[in-house]
Design a protein around this motif. Structure first.
Motif, PDB file in Angstrom:
ATOM      1  N   VAL A  21      60.258  20.065   5.135  1.00  0.00           N
ATOM      2  CA  VAL A  21      58.908  20.386   5.975  1.00  0.00           C
ATOM      3  C   VAL A  21      58.291  19.528   7.797  1.00  0.00           C
ATOM      4  O   VAL A  21      58.240  20.202   8.492  1.00  0.00           O
ATOM      5  N   LEU A  22      59.033  18.495   7.811  1.00  0.00           N
ATOM      6  CA  LEU A  22      58.891  17.655   8.862  1.00  0.00           C
ATOM      7  C   LEU A  22      59.790  17.687  10.300  1.00  0.00           C
ATOM      8  O   LEU A  22      59.417  17.787  10.970  1.00  0.00           O
ATOM      9  N   VAL A  23      61.060  18.422   9.871  1.00  0.00           N
ATOM     10  CA  VAL A  23      62.439  18.766  10.619  1.00  0.00           C
ATOM     11  C   VAL A  23      62.261  19.868  10.982  1.00  0.00           C
ATOM     12  O   VAL A  23      62.053  20.906  12.033  1.00  0.00           O
ATOM     13  N   GLU A  24      62.568  20.881  10.363  1.00  0.00           N
ATOM     14  CA  GLU A  24      62.779  22.146  10.109  1.00  0.00           C
ATOM     15  C   GLU A  24      61.120  23.192  10.560  1.00  0.00           C
ATOM     16  O   GLU A  24      61.080  24.008  10.381  1.00  0.00           O
ATOM     17  N   ALA A  25      59.725  21.940  10.037  1.00  0.00           N
ATOM     18  CA  ALA A  25      58.871  22.422   9.733  1.00  0.00           C
ATOM     19  C   ALA A  25      58.270  23.989   9.121  1.00  0.00           C
ATOM     20  O   ALA A  25      57.933  24.933   9.740  1.00  0.00           O
ATOM     21  N   ARG A  26      59.219  24.041   8.268  1.00  0.00           N
ATOM     22  CA  ARG A  26      58.581  24.985   7.114  1.00  0.00           C
ATOM     23  C   ARG A  26      57.530  24.099   6.324  1.00  0.00           C
ATOM     24  O   ARG A  26      56.582  23.585   6.064  1.00  0.00           O
ATOM     25  N   SER A  27      56.833  25.419   5.818  1.00  0.00           N
ATOM     26  CA  SER A  27      56.063  25.526   4.899  1.00  0.00           C
ATOM     27  C   SER A  27      55.334  24.740   3.494  1.00  0.00           C
ATOM     28  O   SER A  27      56.921  24.270   2.748  1.00  0.00           O
ATOM     29  N   GLN A  28      54.835  23.850   3.198  1.00  0.00           N
ATOM     30  CA  GLN A  28      55.288  22.836   1.627  1.00  0.00           C
ATOM     31  C   GLN A  28      54.973  23.569   0.954  1.00  0.00           C
ATOM     32  O   GLN A  28      55.809  23.708  -0.008  1.00  0.00           O
TER      33      GLN A  28
END
Length: 92
Positions: free
Chosen positions: A14-21
C-alpha cells in the motif's frame, strides 16, 4: 492475530508500491477494514488482555505469597522457599 510478515507485505504493497487498499485486501484474503487497521499501526500490536486474569483460588493468597517471597530475599539461597515449600506453608 496476523503474523508480522503479513503486516510488512501489506504495508509495502500500500505505502511503497502505492496499490489500493481494496486490491491488497483481495490479494491477501483479509477484509478492507483489517488492512486499514494494519496501516494504522507502525508495528503490529501485541496480545493485550481486555481484563485481568481471574484467579479464583490463588487470588486471596497473592499478598501472603508476596510477603513470603519478600522475606526470602534477605535469606541465603539455600534457605529460601521452593514452590513446593510455599504450597505446603499455605496449606498449613
Amino acid at each position: 492475530m496476523y503474523q508480522v510478515e503479513i503486516y510488512r507485505r501489506i504495508w509495502r504493497a500500500v505505502l511503497v508500491e502505492a496499490r489500493s487498499q481494496r486490491s491488497v485486501a483481495r490479494e491477501f484474503g483479509v477484509a478492507r477494514a483489517t488492512v486499514r487497521k494494519m496501516l494504522g499501526y507502525s508495528i503490529p500490536p501485541g496480545y493485550r488482555r481486555r481484563e485481568p486474569a481471574k484467579r479464583p483460588k490463588l487470588g486471596p493468597w497473592i499478598r501472603v505469597i508476596d510477603a513470603i517471597l519478600a522475606e526470602d530475599q534477605s535469606k541465603p539461597a539455600k534457605q529460601r522457599h521452593t514452590a513446593q515449600r510455599t504450597f505446603d506453608r499455605l496449606r498449613a
